[in-house]
Design an enzyme around this catalytic site. Structure first.
Site: not given
Length: 458
Positions: A25, A123
């Site tokens: 990520h 995110d």
């Protein structure tokens, strides 16, 4: 070309980015940050101290560390720092991080005299940040670090649960096609690793889907030509604008690696014939037992193909590195390293195929370099990515977790010579390249994103 005045004006606009603290990520978020910086925006990165990135690699960004700054907070200090146990941090932060994130954002919104914060990009799994952004009237865009196909599957989890896929008792249904997703098999859904859409992971993914749909926009690490049917569905079902940008085509992820990268093998790789070497890497979190590790070893040997194999410390359960490796295994057939600059490896002319766990970053990097794949998903979205690459894009050989030396060797030999698969991979790379040209889908998507962020009023 863009004028210096336009760039200067945008440099007065700051974007806050908030990645999830895991390698898969962090990489795309920092690639996006570099891309937006190159377009003239100032960048602040919010990050946990857990899996803290090497800030010295990004002197052009401002870093602020949040959520786990209190060493006395037992909710954090008692959590494992590795493996899936570290995933529990997501639950803790999503449940208890509202006040701290709001406080940090209030400071940032009031801090700059010559700059204004345009938006926050988080995110998608930081779903709690939507309510915080809303309370501050701050636009929140999300970065979805997996595929559109994966997102649509996650959005269908309640249906999968009702159909009994998530807690399957009848093993004869494993190869059954999934309702609404005929490319998937029920065993792919089971590999996602939870028993109900209402267990902690199921609820987190449900919240992720819900808060993504109400965000101000969605940024995907992908490109239109790779997932066109899925993009049509997403655009029909979600009102927020969508921006598809293949980050590996703009920046490498090497500077955001949490592990030190070995480059000592490049002289050896430079001397290998074109398309002759199998690159093997199963990502930053996967593990196998010693028996399966040895089957991989013998499968590589039996294939009689040269290889470059990334074996991360801790990959073999119960071993610190490659202690179970038989004496004399490697020889001149290949090289074993602890970590490697993957995009640079995949772009090397000697690489003929990539044996991968199908994390989305690895999958997309392989697509962008036109490298055919052997597909061995371990968990989570990897199974969905692998099926898509195998049965839709047709750029890989699906092996799964079949740790049998004969099947491994067979898959290696096939992927290194199958011209249909290799041609499909080359065509997909060409489509990615064309999408970046002026007027192409990815080019226009990036330009639209820049204009969209610039349109937010202070």
């Amino acid at each position: 070309m863009e004028s210096q005045t336009e760039t200067t004006v945008r440099r007065q606009r700051r974007i806050i980015l908030f990645p999830l603290p895991f390698q898969g990520h962090i990489n795309p978020m920092l690639q996006l940050a570099n891309l937006l910086y190159s377009k003239g925006f100032s960048i602040t990165i919010l990050h946990t101290n857990f899996n803290k990135p090497k800030t010295s690699n990004y002197p052009h960004f401002t870093f602020r560390f949040i959520l786990d700054n209190d060493p006395q907070d037992q909710r954090i200090s008692n959590l494992p720092s590795h493996g899936m146990g570290a995933f529990n941090r997501l639950f803790v932060f999503n449940e208890h991080g509202h006040n701290e994130l709001r406080h940090e954002l209030e400071l940032l919104l009031a801090l700059e005299e010559d700059e204004q914060v345009s938006c926050i990009i988080t995110d998608a799994l930081w779903h709690f940040s939507q309510s915080v952004a809303d309370s501050l009237n701050l636009p929140r865009l999300v970065l979805r670090t997996s595929s559109l196909f994966c997102f649509l599957a996650y959005a269908s989890f309640p249906v999968f649960d009702d159909l009994g896929y998530l807690n399957l008792a009848d093993q004869t249904r494993l190869d059954e096609q999934v309702a609404g997703f005929p490319v998937l098999k029920v065993k792919d859904i089971i590999k996602l690793g939870f028993k109900s859409s209402k267990d902690p992971i199921g609820l987190m993914l449900s919240n992720m889907v819900k808060q993504t749909k109400v965000s101000s926009g969605i940024i995907w690490n992908s490109f239109k030509e790779l997932e066109e049917p899925e993009l049509e569905t997403v655009c029909r079902d979600i009102r927020a604008p969508n921006f598809l940008i293949p980050f590996p085509k703009h920046f490498t992820a090497s500077s955001s690696s949490l592990l030190d990268q070995d480059r000592s093998f490049f002289p050896w790789l430079d001397h290998q014939p074109p398309n002759s070497v199998l690159y093997v890497s199963f990502g930053s979190t996967t593990e196998v037992n010693e028996k399966d590790f040895l089957e991989i070893v013998h499968g590589l040997v039996d294939s009689k193909k040269s290889f470059l194999w990334v074996v991360r410390p801790g990959f073999v359960k119960g071993s610190s590195w490659i202690e179970p490796l038989p004496d004399g295994f490697v020889g001149e057939w290949g090289r074993i390293v602890k970590w490697a600059p993957q995009q640079e490896v995949l772009a090397h002319e000697a690489i003929g195929a990539f044996w991968t766990h199908n994390g989305w970053n690895s999958t997309l990097e392989s697509v962008c370099e036109g490298v055919a794949m052997i597909l061995s998903p371990f968990m989570g979205d990897q199974a969905l990515n692998a099926r898509y690459m195998s049965d839709v894009s047709k750029v890989g050989v699906y092996l799964g977790n079949v740790w049998e030396r004969q099947e491994i060797a067979k898959a290696i030999r096939r992927v290194m010579v199958d011209e249909d698969i290799r041609e499909n991979a080359r065509v997909l790379k060409q489509k990615a390249n064309v999408s970046l040209m002026k007027g192409g889908s990815s080019y226009e998507s990036l330009e639209s994103l820049v204009a969209y962020i610039s349109s937010f009023s202070f």
